[in-house]
Design a protein around this motif. Structure first.
Motif, PDB file in Angstrom:
ATOM      1  N   GLU A 253     -16.033 -24.123  79.711  1.00  0.00           N
ATOM      2  CA  GLU A 253     -15.637 -25.389  80.328  1.00  0.00           C
ATOM      3  C   GLU A 253     -14.257 -25.818  79.836  1.00  0.00           C
ATOM      4  OE1 GLU A 253     -17.429 -26.499  82.765  1.00  0.00           O
ATOM      5  OE2 GLU A 253     -15.947 -28.077  83.106  1.00  0.00           O
ATOM      6  N   THR A 254     -13.991 -25.561  78.572  1.00  0.00           N
ATOM      7  CA  THR A 254     -12.682 -25.926  78.010  1.00  0.00           C
ATOM      8  C   THR A 254     -11.579 -25.125  78.695  1.00  0.00           C
ATOM      9  OG1 THR A 254     -13.781 -26.306  75.910  1.00  0.00           O
ATOM     10  CG2 THR A 254     -11.407 -26.163  75.836  1.00  0.00           C
ATOM     11  N   THR A 255     -11.800 -23.832  78.837  1.00  0.00           N
ATOM     12  CA  THR A 255     -10.755 -22.997  79.456  1.00  0.00           C
ATOM     13  C   THR A 255     -10.573 -23.340  80.938  1.00  0.00           C
ATOM     14  OG1 THR A 255     -12.332 -21.224  79.870  1.00  0.00           O
ATOM     15  CG2 THR A 255     -11.054 -21.066  77.858  1.00  0.00           C
ATOM     16  N   ARG A 256     -11.612 -23.864  81.560  1.00  0.00           N
ATOM     17  CA  ARG A 256     -11.509 -24.259  82.975  1.00  0.00           C
ATOM     18  C   ARG A 256     -10.582 -25.464  83.164  1.00  0.00           C
ATOM     19  NH1 ARG A 256     -15.567 -23.639  86.943  1.00  0.00           N
ATOM     20  NH2 ARG A 256     -15.856 -25.867  87.065  1.00  0.00           N
ATOM     21  N   LEU A 257     -10.291 -26.149  82.071  1.00  0.00           N
ATOM     22  CA  LEU A 257      -9.468 -27.354  82.188  1.00  0.00           C
ATOM     23  C   LEU A 257      -7.970 -27.074  82.106  1.00  0.00           C
ATOM     24  CD1 LEU A 257     -11.624 -29.797  80.062  1.00  0.00           C
ATOM     25  CD2 LEU A 257     -11.409 -29.743  82.523  1.00  0.00           C
ATOM     26  N   VAL A 258      -7.627 -25.814  81.928  1.00  0.00           N
ATOM     27  CA  VAL A 258      -6.193 -25.483  81.840  1.00  0.00           C
ATOM     28  C   VAL A 258      -5.523 -25.769  83.181  1.00  0.00           C
ATOM     29  CG1 VAL A 258      -4.547 -23.579  81.615  1.00  0.00           C
ATOM     30  CG2 VAL A 258      -6.489 -23.747  80.063  1.00  0.00           C
ATOM     31  N   GLU A 259      -4.419 -26.501  83.113  1.00  0.00           N
ATOM     32  CA  GLU A 259      -3.637 -26.765  84.328  1.00  0.00           C
ATOM     33  C   GLU A 259      -2.187 -26.419  84.014  1.00  0.00           C
ATOM     34  OE1 GLU A 259      -5.242 -30.551  86.687  1.00  0.00           O
ATOM     35  OE2 GLU A 259      -5.046 -30.904  84.547  1.00  0.00           O
ATOM     36  N   VAL A 260      -1.654 -25.462  84.724  1.00  0.00           N
ATOM     37  CA  VAL A 260      -0.251 -25.122  84.513  1.00  0.00           C
ATOM     38  C   VAL A 260       0.512 -25.471  85.786  1.00  0.00           C
ATOM     39  CG1 VAL A 260       1.372 -23.318  83.822  1.00  0.00           C
ATOM     40  CG2 VAL A 260      -0.986 -23.229  83.041  1.00  0.00           C
ATOM     41  N   MET A 261       1.071 -26.645  85.807  1.00  0.00           N
ATOM     42  CA  MET A 261       1.859 -27.134  86.939  1.00  0.00           C
ATOM     43  C   MET A 261       1.146 -26.970  88.281  1.00  0.00           C
ATOM     44  SD  MET A 261       5.530 -25.708  85.757  1.00  0.00           S
ATOM     45  CE  MET A 261       6.528 -26.797  86.740  1.00  0.00           C
ATOM     46  N   ASN A 262      -0.131 -27.187  88.285  1.00  0.00           N
ATOM     47  CA  ASN A 262      -0.945 -27.099  89.507  1.00  0.00           C
ATOM     48  C   ASN A 262      -0.909 -25.727  90.176  1.00  0.00           C
ATOM     49  OD1 ASN A 262      -1.782 -29.687  89.263  1.00  0.00           O
ATOM     50  ND2 ASN A 262      -0.195 -30.527  90.606  1.00  0.00           N
ATOM     51  N   ILE A 263      -0.452 -24.712  89.448  1.00  0.00           N
ATOM     52  CA  ILE A 263      -0.354 -23.390  90.095  1.00  0.00           C
ATOM     53  C   ILE A 263      -1.481 -22.479  89.615  1.00  0.00           C
ATOM     54  CG2 ILE A 263       1.097 -21.355  90.470  1.00  0.00           C
ATOM     55  CD1 ILE A 263       3.490 -23.253  89.742  1.00  0.00           C
ATOM     56  N   ASN A 264      -1.543 -22.332  88.305  1.00  0.00           N
ATOM     57  CA  ASN A 264      -2.474 -21.344  87.781  1.00  0.00           C
ATOM     58  C   ASN A 264      -3.883 -21.884  87.602  1.00  0.00           C
ATOM     59  OD1 ASN A 264      -0.740 -19.201  87.692  1.00  0.00           O
ATOM     60  ND2 ASN A 264       0.070 -19.801  85.703  1.00  0.00           N
ATOM     61  N   ALA A 265      -4.450 -22.423  88.662  1.00  0.00           N
ATOM     62  CA  ALA A 265      -5.843 -22.847  88.571  1.00  0.00           C
ATOM     63  C   ALA A 265      -6.685 -21.579  88.431  1.00  0.00           C
ATOM     64  CB  ALA A 265      -6.229 -23.617  89.801  1.00  0.00           C
ATOM     65  N   ARG A 266      -7.847 -21.738  87.841  1.00  0.00           N
ATOM     66  CA  ARG A 266      -8.751 -20.603  87.625  1.00  0.00           C
ATOM     67  C   ARG A 266      -8.186 -19.575  86.659  1.00  0.00           C
ATOM     68  NH1 ARG A 266     -13.858 -20.374  89.936  1.00  0.00           N
ATOM     69  NH2 ARG A 266     -14.070 -22.488  90.635  1.00  0.00           N
ATOM     70  N   ILE A 267      -7.335 -20.014  85.760  1.00  0.00           N
ATOM     71  CA  ILE A 267      -6.757 -19.115  84.764  1.00  0.00           C
ATOM     72  C   ILE A 267      -7.815 -18.695  83.738  1.00  0.00           C
ATOM     73  CG2 ILE A 267      -5.943 -20.847  83.106  1.00  0.00           C
ATOM     74  CD1 ILE A 267      -3.329 -19.294  82.943  1.00  0.00           C
ATOM     75  N   GLU A 268      -8.959 -19.375  83.784  1.00  0.00           N
ATOM     76  CA  GLU A 268     -10.010 -19.042  82.819  1.00  0.00           C
ATOM     77  C   GLU A 268     -10.521 -17.621  82.994  1.00  0.00           C
ATOM     78  OE1 GLU A 268     -10.473 -21.286  85.209  1.00  0.00           O
ATOM     79  OE2 GLU A 268     -12.425 -21.078  86.157  1.00  0.00           O
ATOM     80  N   PHE A 269     -10.223 -17.026  84.149  1.00  0.00           N
ATOM     81  CA  PHE A 269     -10.663 -15.657  84.392  1.00  0.00           C
ATOM     82  C   PHE A 269     -10.074 -14.700  83.357  1.00  0.00           C
ATOM     83  CE2 PHE A 269     -12.440 -16.549  88.573  1.00  0.00           C
ATOM     84  CZ  PHE A 269     -13.459 -15.625  88.591  1.00  0.00           C
ATOM     85  N   VAL A 270      -8.846 -14.978  82.947  1.00  0.00           N
ATOM     86  CA  VAL A 270      -8.186 -14.130  81.951  1.00  0.00           C
ATOM     87  C   VAL A 270      -8.995 -14.179  80.660  1.00  0.00           C
ATOM     88  CG1 VAL A 270      -6.044 -13.781  80.655  1.00  0.00           C
ATOM     89  CG2 VAL A 270      -5.961 -14.730  82.965  1.00  0.00           C
TER      90      VAL A 270
END
Lengths: 366, 418
Positions: A253-270
């Motif tokens: 859940e924490t990693t799901r909250l990453v927001e990088v300039m509204n572009i890299n949503a779903r970065i938690e996959f990495v």
């Protein structure tokens, strides 16, 4: 009895130790539900409790150099009692392996690939472990550690940087306002499950080539593993605070909250990728230890003979083990923590004590 | 190849295989992009019959977005969004029910905004929020807003400049940094507030504002709710954030006006920028003071087990506009302006605190601060926090530093005060 000709360095042991601990990162949900704010404290207390036990594991291994767990039991308890105890440990290893194979598989199906059955992932995991142990052996298992640890620590640091804007220091306060029972429960789980599992390495320690550096790197490995846990605790508590207690996977859940300039949503996959790798690495270590322990117990010449039957056995158990997430979590949080406490801390303590007594009696000539 | 490098190769192959395993298993649950529709906004209103509610899903229409749809006269012709609604008793069942109307399975991972109708908000949104936190598809970074009336009309309002209403709402919310007169809040923060004992949450209210402009006279402001023919004579309408809703225990219990909302932002460290209008030191004209840096600190003080709160707000600001002919670019006058700002902001914050006390809603999280400072004291207070909050002594200190007068030193009029 040594089943392997291969040897690995104490530096590789460092990453092996760290890897085994890091493999529990994804199940840290067990303790966050008890201590969402004081997880770091529970980790530090557990660490201080566990260090004497880690020293005890090493002492045992140093006292019986070249002997695996089964060999140590034979020498300490004698033929029959030692064999019975080793058989009990083999059963524990098999069940523990099955549970650990199930966790990452269930985790993937709950969070990402809902339509995929758990057994599909479990099958690939078991098959991969079978390949790594039969084609490589202890050296391959040990050398994978560095890939694993670098990936885990790097990804945790990357997420730390990405999540800095979301970390709130007030989430850590007040310190120690946690019911003692809950703190104790967390410490119990961390000590016996996350850290106590290092006892399984007793079967691998004889293959370390530079034994003069063994102790140093063993403790460095524990520190690296604990550092990873502390990073997770800092991330989860800093970002989620008390909310961490309600999630089945607070780290996810924490990693799901990453927001990088509204572009890299779903970065938690990495991150999920690395999490699965580290879970796999833990499975691999457990698989290998189970395999060599059973082989030694059955006095077989090569562990490769038993690799396929063991794979099938574990795969079958994965299918039978807890059918739902809460059941798995409840087992891990409650019953398994006690089983682990007995198997990984109390019995080794008794073994060390018996061994000491035997030596003392031998010296006095009685 | 020697034995060591062979073993190393084995380790590398195993690591690579473990990585590949993730992608190979993916074939099992594969989904084609064109089998999905993408939800960008979601509204929840009361349903047609008692006890039921209505969910409005705003789906993006990618083909129309590509062609420039949703705008009269600029090609396309098809709307860039499609609103679909369904009535039901539970959120997930209602959402799934929508797939009977939409041929592509809605995907919630890109949902930007969750709009609650006013009636639903007043009754309580607890039954509706669970799905958005529990399910793995929706993201808890989704923005939360309350409609002044119905969520339905907000999501149906054709926006200016943007093609999709949800996009517009998101962009307005992100623009809070220019006024700080509303507090934008994500689902996650809302739930976190609700989980903290005694704490309330503040959610922006969105409404349709009727402008006096007749669309046919304004080329810029095309669209809106008015379209061709006779409708062109109707006033233009725009979506606007106006006031904030106060939620306590998942239920809307009151409202803060824009100034109160800004004060809330000052205290909670959420004010990023905006304009404070004050009377000039002479008291005749108005001055616009632009603030661009606010730092606040909430300090609980426990004396004889009696708590009080000290709030310090530090504001970096500058003179941005004036009606007066006086020259304020002297240290003494800027100091006087600073004192005016201090008094004005302090008054506004005190008014906001009084309003929250009237609502018995601890929006600032003072209770939480007391808990962090002294859990023992909090344990005594928490069961009766609503009443204790009303009695809570809060001291506010504002320290404004007027740093400059922008690009001119004195008023551009000859012969006046220099």
């Amino acid at each position: 009895m040594q089943l392997e000709k291969g040897r690995f360095s104490s530096l590789e042991l460092l990453f092996l130790v760290a890897g085994l601990m890091q493999g529990s990162i994804y199940v840290s949900t067990y303790t966050f539900s008890n201590t969402p704010r004081d997880e770091w404290l529970a980790l530090l207390i557990s660490w201080s409790i566990f260090l004497p036990f880690a020293l005890m594991y090493l002492k045992l291994s140093e006292k019986y150099p070249g002997d695996s767990l089964v060999g140590i039991h034979d020498k300490v308890y004698g033929g029959l009692a030692g064999k019975i105890l080793s058989a009990v440990y083999c059963m524990y290893f098999i069940i523990s392996s099955a549970m650990n194979f199930r966790f990452p598989s269930a985790f993937l199906t709950i969070n990402f690939m809902i339509a995929t059955p758990v057994i599909a992932f479990a099958f690939f995991l078991v098959a991969l472990c079978l390949f790594a142990t039969t084609a490589g052996g202890v050296e391959t298992v040990a050398r994978l550690g560095i890939f694993n640890s670098v990936a885990v620590v790097a990804s945790l640091l990357l997420y730390l940087v990405l999540l800095i804007p979301k970390i709130e220091l007030p989430h850590f306060f007040p310190i120690l306002d946690v019911p003692p029972k809950k703190l104790l429960h967390s410490v119990h789980i961390i000590t016996s499950e996350y850290m106590g599992e290092l006892f399984v390495l007793s079967s691998i320690l004889p293959y370390v080539s530079d034994r003069n550096l063994l102790r140093k790197n063993y403790f460095r490995g524990i520190s690296l593993g604990n550092f990873s846990f502390l990073l997770v605790a800092f991330l989860v508590t800093g970002v989620l605070g008390n909310e961490a207690a309600i999630f089945t996977g607070p780290l996810v859940e924490t990693t799901r909250l990453v927001e990088v300039m509204n572009i890299n949503a779903r970065i938690e996959f990495v991150f999920m990728g690395f999490l699965i790798i580290t879970a796999f690495y833990k499975c691999l270590i457990l698989f290998y230890v189970t395999l060599v322990s059973i082989t030694e117990l059955l006095a077989l010449r090569s562990y490769k003979l038993f690799a396929l039957p063991l794979s099938l056995l574990i795969f079958s158990l994965v299918m039978l083990t807890n059918e739902n997430g809460p059941a798995t979590a409840a087992a891990g949080r409650n019953s398994w923590a006690f089983v682990s406490l007995i198997m990984l801390m109390i019995i080794p303590l008794v073994t060390s004590f018996v061994s000491l007594m035997k030596t003392a009696f031998r010296k006095t000539g009685r | 190849m020697n034995n060591k490098s062979w073993k190393f190769k084995n380790a590398a192959v195993t690591a690579l295989s473990a990585l590949l395993m993730l992608s190979l298993c993916g074939c099992w649950s594969y989904q084609e992009l064109n089998n999905y529709s993408y939800v960008v906004g979601l509204g929840i209103d009361k349903g047609s019959s008692p006890g039921r509610f209505r969910i409005i899903e705003q789906l993006a229409v990618p083909s129309a977005l590509k062609k420039g749809g949703g705008k009269d006269g600029d090609g396309g012709g098809t709307e860039s969004f499609w609103n679909v609604e369904s009535d039901g008793d539970t959120v997930f069942a209602t959402i799934r029910d929508i797939t009977r109307k939409v041929q592509r399975k809605p995907f919630y991972g890109h949902n930007k905004v969750l709009v609650f109708g006013n009636e639903i908000a007043r009754e309580g949104i607890f039954p509706f929020i669970d799905f958005f936190v529990r399910d793995s598809e929706p993201r808890s970074t989704t923005w939360l807003v309350v409609a002044k009336n119905k969520a339905d009309e907000i999501l149906h309002h054709k926006p200016h400049l943007e093609k999709i209403p949800a996009d517009k709402i998101e962009k307005i919310l992100e623009s809070h940094i220019y006024t700080s007169s509303y507090h934008n809040i994500q689902v996650r923060e809302f739930v976190e507030n609700m989980l903290s004992e005694g704490q309330a949450a503040v959610v922006p209210i969105i409404e349709i504002y009727e402008q006096k402009i007749i669309p046919s006279e304004s080329k810029e402001e095309k669209g809106g709710s008015s379209r061709g023919g006779d409708e062109k004579k109707k006033p233009d309408t725009v979506l606007m954030i106006n006031n904030c809703a106060v939620f306590k225990d998942y239920r809307m219990v009151g409202q803060l006006d824009n100034i109160e909302s800004r004060s809330y932002s000052f205290v909670t460290n959420n004010a990023k920028g905006g304009i404070i209008v004050i009377d000039s030191p002479e008291g005749k004209e108005k001055l616009d003071i632009e603030f661009y840096g606010v730092k606040s600190k909430i300090k609980p003080i426990i004396k004889d087990e009696k708590p009080s709160i000290s709030v310090t707000v530090k504001i970096r600001c500058g003179l941005a506009d004036q009606q007066s002919k006086k020259n304020y670019a002297t240290p003494e006058k800027l100091k006087k302006i600073g004192e005016k700002v201090n008094a004005e902001v302090k008054k506004e914050i005190m008014d906001c605190i009084s309003k929250s006390k009237e609502m018995k809603a601890d929006i600032f999280g003072f209770g939480n601060e007391i808990y962090r400072k002294s859990p023992k004291t909090w344990k005594k207070l928490k069961n009766n926090w609503d009443e204790e909050y009303k009695k809570l002594d809060v001291q506010v200190k504002v320290e404004a530093n007027v740093e400059g007068t922008a690009t001119i030193r004195s008023i551009a009029k000859p012969g006046e005060d220099k």
